[in-house]
Design an enzyme around this catalytic site. Structure first.
Site, PDB file in Angstrom:
ATOM      1  CG  ASN A   9      43.680  46.780  -2.477  1.00 53.83           C
ATOM      2  OD1 ASN A   9      44.088  45.651  -2.771  1.00 53.83           O
ATOM      3  ND2 ASN A   9      42.475  47.218  -2.808  1.00 53.83           N
ATOM      4  CG  HIS A  95      38.089  47.200  -2.673  1.00 53.92           C
ATOM      5  ND1 HIS A  95      37.758  47.475  -3.972  1.00 53.92           N
ATOM      6  CD2 HIS A  95      39.087  48.051  -2.339  1.00 53.92           C
ATOM      7  CE1 HIS A  95      38.533  48.455  -4.417  1.00 53.92           C
ATOM      8  NE2 HIS A  95      39.357  48.818  -3.440  1.00 53.92           N
ATOM      9  CD  GLU A  97      38.952  47.540  -7.422  1.00 49.47           C
ATOM     10  OE1 GLU A  97      39.719  46.654  -7.009  1.00 49.47           O
ATOM     11  OE2 GLU A  97      39.320  48.706  -7.653  1.00 49.47           O
TER      12      GLU A  97
END
Ligand code: PEP
Length: 250
Positions: A9, A95, A97
């Protein structure tokens, strides 16, 4: 189908030239078929570049995000159909984030998963607890709820096309990795949840990745745990040599 996967990622890193260099390095390094599936998840602007590399190599390509909408007036968004049209194989969903900075709710994440499956793209669905959840010993409940709300609405067939990534938030980008025992404990818990929901066969066929400060020094031990099928790699995926060492950790 359960497989070994190492996915990088890249987050919001790399210029076009740097991306091209890293993709070329990875593609060349896995010329001899690696013992796991290798996925690069660059920023969306480089996806087509990445799928060009994938055409002539063993590389697979993942996006980092997708819109929950099919098409239309959603400025700045990228749809699952668009990802499909440039031959993207995987897409990260949920995710931590995106949950934190873009306030993506479980409901929106479930819609994103549906859109990806509609367009034959494999979602890499992320789940994981915060440090305070671990300290309060509520980490199993947190992950259970994330899975219940994000992916357990799928039918058995649909669920069979999903990859799960367990990423404890306290381990992401912090250098503090979960111990192999902590990772195995949660991966086993997740596999048992899947068994309850979809049966033993589906659970046995589900790929569950670990993510959180995984590096060439700890990957081998993490990946050797019974229920850990590979890794979702952040920081270490930006350096070709480190990433390939992780790929070669099986
Ligand atoms: C991630 O953000 O998915 C991740 C695992 O990051 P890092 O490897 O840098 O902890």
């Amino acid at each position: 189908m359960r497989k070994k996967i190492v996915a990088g990622n890249w987050k919001m890193n790399k210029t076009f030239q740097d991306a091209e260099e890293l993709l070329a390095f990875i593609a060349e390094s896995i010329e001899k078929k690696p013992s796991c599936e290798v996925v690069a998840c660059p920023p969306s602007i480089y996806l087509e570049l990445a799928t060009d590399f994938a055409l002539d190599s063993n590389l697979f390509v993942g996006a980092q995000n997708v819109s929950q909408f099919e098409s239309g007036a959603y400025t700045g968004e990228i749809s699952a159909a668009m990802l499909d049209s440039v031959d993207v194989d995987y897409c990260i969903v949920g995710h931590s984030e995106r949950r934190k900075y873009f306030h993506e709710s479980d409901e929106v994440l479930a819609q994103k998963v549906d859109k990806l499956l509609d367009h034959n793209i494999i979602p890499i669905f992320c789940c994981g607890e915060q440090l305070e959840d671990r300290e309060k010993e509520s980490y199993f409940d947190v992950v259970k709820m994330q899975l219940k709300n994000g992916v357990f609405h799928l039918n058995k067939n649909e669920f069979g096309n999903l990859v799960i990534a367990y990423e404890p938030i306290w381990a992401i980008g912090t250098g503090r990795t979960a111990t192999p025992a902590q990772a195995q404990e949660m991966h086993n818990f997740i596999r048992n949840l899947i068994t309850k929901e979809y049966g033993k066969e589906t659970a046995g066929n589900t790929t569950i990745l670990y993510g959180g400060s995984c590096n060439p020094g700890n990957a081998r031990e993490l990946f050797s745990q019974n229920d850990v099928d590979g890794g979702l790699i952040g920081g270490a995926s930006l350096k070709g040599e480190e990433f390939i060492k992780i790929v070669n950790s099986f």
